[in-house]
Enzyme design. Structure first.
Site, mmCIF file in Angstrom:
data_model
loop_
_atom_site.group_PDB
_atom_site.id
_atom_site.type_symbol
_atom_site.label_atom_id
_atom_site.label_comp_id
_atom_site.label_asym_id
_atom_site.label_seq_id
_atom_site.Cartn_x
_atom_site.Cartn_y
_atom_site.Cartn_z
ATOM 1 N N HIS A 195 -2.810 0.772 2.703
ATOM 2 C CA HIS A 195 -2.908 0.416 1.463
ATOM 3 C C HIS A 195 -3.135 -1.030 1.187
ATOM 4 O O HIS A 195 -2.017 -2.035 1.377
ATOM 5 C CB HIS A 195 -1.428 0.785 0.946
ATOM 6 C CG HIS A 195 -1.016 2.077 0.996
ATOM 7 N ND1 HIS A 195 -1.066 2.869 -0.007
ATOM 8 C CD2 HIS A 195 -0.553 2.990 1.916
ATOM 9 C CE1 HIS A 195 -0.855 4.030 0.103
ATOM 10 N NE2 HIS A 195 -0.365 4.321 1.530
ATOM 11 N N CYS B 169 -5.563 5.603 1.057
ATOM 12 C CA CYS B 169 -4.691 6.447 1.902
ATOM 13 C C CYS B 169 -4.849 7.840 1.651
ATOM 14 O O CYS B 169 -5.855 8.207 2.278
ATOM 15 C CB CYS B 169 -3.250 6.032 1.642
ATOM 16 S SG CYS B 169 -2.031 6.623 2.886
ATOM 17 N N GLU C 203 -3.314 -2.759 -1.306
ATOM 18 C CA GLU C 203 -2.565 -3.189 -2.439
ATOM 19 C C GLU C 203 -1.217 -3.882 -2.062
ATOM 20 O O GLU C 203 -0.389 -4.619 -2.799
ATOM 21 C CB GLU C 203 -2.153 -2.082 -3.794
ATOM 22 C CG GLU C 203 -1.597 -1.020 -3.114
ATOM 23 C CD GLU C 203 -1.941 0.001 -2.499
ATOM 24 O OE1 GLU C 203 -3.317 -0.086 -1.807
ATOM 25 O OE2 GLU C 203 -1.628 1.228 -2.473
HETATM 26 N N1 GLN Z 1 0.064 12.649 1.950
HETATM 27 C C1 GLN Z 1 -0.804 11.778 2.876
HETATM 28 C C2 GLN Z 1 -0.160 11.641 4.277
HETATM 29 O O1 GLN Z 1 1.203 11.496 4.462
HETATM 30 C C3 GLN Z 1 -1.163 10.394 2.313
HETATM 31 C C4 GLN Z 1 0.150 9.414 2.229
HETATM 32 C C5 GLN Z 1 -0.251 8.460 1.160
HETATM 33 O O2 GLN Z 1 -1.050 8.436 0.399
HETATM 34 N N2 GLN Z 1 0.566 7.355 1.011
HETATM 35 O O3 GLN Z 1 -0.867 11.082 5.101
#
Ligand code: GLN
Length: 554
Positions: free
Chosen positions: A530, A404, A532
């Site tokens: 993600h 992410c 995970e």
């Molecule tokens: N801050 C980033 C976004 O909002 C990544 C978010 C995250 O890692 N869950 O896109």
């Protein structure tokens, strides 16, 4: 055996609609001693070992609508379900333990409960009556619990009540469970109280008083427990069991000793050994298959491997919540349950990136690791340090997996250090950057509210044939879970690709890049999703597995 299986069928066929049974797990004395792990392990056992259909329900007493706005530093990870629900990390533990995806029906907070009630009141659905805790709030809870049973067609709904008996926050929920037993019939509900047996160092012996008082308090609320699970540092003696039994009217053989245990994957096996599954089915009059399913055998095999001698692989995780490991619980669990498939064992090196100031600091921190994970994150603190870690991994052929925020930072690093776009940045980190490589998703630009407004939940990912991602996943369409507000700026895709970065996964109908990889690196991959959140002990994440495989070669 066959007779048992047949009788289950006969039992089901003889009734027009199946009678859902309930297990309600509450806690006394202190919270945080593994009520969730116990409930998830029992669900695991009922489902995997005995073929029963289970539906867990977690009730949290806080007034937040969901976990979306909670700070992981204080509350642990925000877990995301396929339907986009942002919830307590316990739901992640349930999904992993029962090898099953859950939905918003499996999670209730006080905030969600009261919002439903107030919305109803505003629509005039209470027909002029004053809205009260009893019956309106308790009715709402009961209908939520029963609805879960209906839509999931569960044999057993397992309700875990957050907090401990005596908390103001869950008192009306406990009352609703008492009413549920009254309405459904006591034979259809099994109440389990998870207590803690104290063992003060100064005394050197176990004391039951707190457990007795906690159980009495539950009984004072009109609930007679059917089973008491005694959590403790050491196993409890027969004498202690007898004492707990006398004070609670619970037969001694239903007082279960569950001392601290280091491998949580073994808890279902321990419960089976103590016949907790059989006792619960007995209380509920539930017939079950005695022959464990293949899945349960696979579970046993996995637990056994975790005890075996395994090759150690040292993985660095960068992040700002490194002091609170619960903030990364799904990543840790994924590494833990994936490694045994490779006969490996992961040791973690936490890298606090806000302390990294120059590239040489990184060298010092990463020189002895086999792989680097840059996990999800928000905001600017520590971001530059993470970018330096990514650069180090890329330049030194160390396996790297970005998740992410890690995906977005990998794009920035590549733009700066390979494409020569020195000022490349994310507008989340520097809103005035002249080279906005990562920008806010168009549909998220004018939103005012914080809760539930990210791009959330399961989405399709189209995989480019012939790439590493294709080889890893073995298909061209996968579904993974997302939680982000920013994306790679589509205007920069071309320049990044021209310099060798490959976008091997994207959203099917949009220009949202979702997987990146470098062809000439042992393993340099990142995902906007993600993995995970979907990885399960019985179905580990392919990309984590490939990452660990590469790390094992370093
Ligand atoms: N801050 C980033 C976004 O909002 C990544 C978010 C995250 O890692 N869950 O896109």
């Amino acid at each position: 055996m066959r007779r048992k299986e047949n009788s289950l069928k006969a039992n089901k066929d003889s009734t027009t609609s199946k009678k859902t049974k309930y297990v309600v797990v509450v806690g006394s004395v202190i919270s945080g001693v593994g009520k969730g792990t116990f409930t998830a392990s029992l669900a695991n056992l009922l489902k995997l070992a005995h073929g029963l259909k289970v539906a867990p329900l977690k009730f949290d007493g806080y007034l937040n609508y969901d976990a979306g706005t909670l700070n992981p530093y204080r509350h642990g990870e925000v877990f995301v379900l396929d339907d986009g629900t942002e919830c307590d990390l316990d739901l992640g533990s349930y999904e992993r333990m029962i090898n099953q995806n859950l939905t918003h029906h499996n999670y209730l907070t006080a905030g969600k409960l009261f919002k439903t009630i107030i919305d109803k009141e505003r629509r005039g659905e209470y027909l002029g009556r004053d809205v009260q805790f009893i019956p309106h709030v308790t009715n709402e809870i009961k209908s939520y619990v029963k609805k879960l049973g209906e839509i999931s067609d569960a044999d057993v709904v397992l309700v875990e009540v957050g907090g401990t008996i005596g908390d103001l926050e869950n008192s009306y929920f406990i009352e609703a469970m008492r009413e549920l037993a009254y309405e459904e019939g006591k034979e259809n509900i099994c109440f389990i109280n998870v207590v803690y047996i104290l063992e003060p160092k100064s005394l050197g012996e176990q004391k039951t008083k707190a457990a007795q008082l906690g159980t009495r308090r539950l009984m004072g609320l009109g609930i007679q427990p059917d089973m008491i699970v005694c959590r403790s540092e050491h196993p409890i003696s027969k004498k202690i069991k007898e004492k707990v039994s006398v004070y609670s009217n619970v037969p001694v053989d239903r007082i279960i000793s569950l001392p601290d245990h280091d491998v949580i994957y073994e808890i279902p096996l321990i419960l089976a050994e103590k016949k907790v599954d059989e006792k619960v089915c007995d209380i509920l009059g539930l017939k079950f298959k005695e022959k464990p399913s293949n899945d349960f055998k696979r579970w046993e095999e996995l637990a056994r491997k975790m005890r075996g001698v395994r090759k150690e692989v040292n993985i660095a995780i960068t992040g700002k919540y490194t002091d609170v490991h619960d903030a990364y619980i799904s990543i840790l669990s994924t590494l833990e349950h994936t490694a045994p498939y490779l006969n490996a064992k992961v040791s973690i090196k936490w890298i606090e990136t806000s302390k990294i100031e120059k590239y040489t600091d990184v060298e010092e921190m990463l020189k002895d690791v086999n792989g680097v994970i840059v996990p999800g994150g928000f905001g600017s603190r520590g971001a530059e340090g993470k970018i330096m870690c990514i650069r180090y991994a890329r330049e030194n052929n160390i396996p790297f997996l970005g998740l992410c925020f890690g995906f977005q930072l990998a794009c920035i690093e590549y733009a700066r250090n390979v494409c020569g776009l020195k000022n490349a940045n994310s507008t989340e980190i520097d809103p005035n950057t002249k080279t906005p490589i990562v920008i806010i998703l168009p549909e998220k630009r004018n939103l005012k509210e914080m809760g539930g407004t990210l791009r959330l939940g399961g989405q399709d990912v189209e995989i480019k044939p012939g790439t590493k991602a294709h080889k890893i996943y073995g298909k061209t369409l996968i579904r993974e879970r997302f939680r982000h507000r920013y994306e790679l700026n589509p205007e920069y895709i071309e320049v990044l690709e021209k310099h060798g970065l490959v976008f091997s996964g994207k959203a099917p109908k949009r220009e949202i890049m979702q997987i990146l990889e470098l062809p000439n690196h042992p393993f340099f991959m990142a995902t906007q999703f993600h993995p995970e959140f979907t990885s399960k002990p019985l179905n580990p994440s392919p990309i984590f597995k490939a990452f660990l495989e590469a790390a094992l070669k370093v």
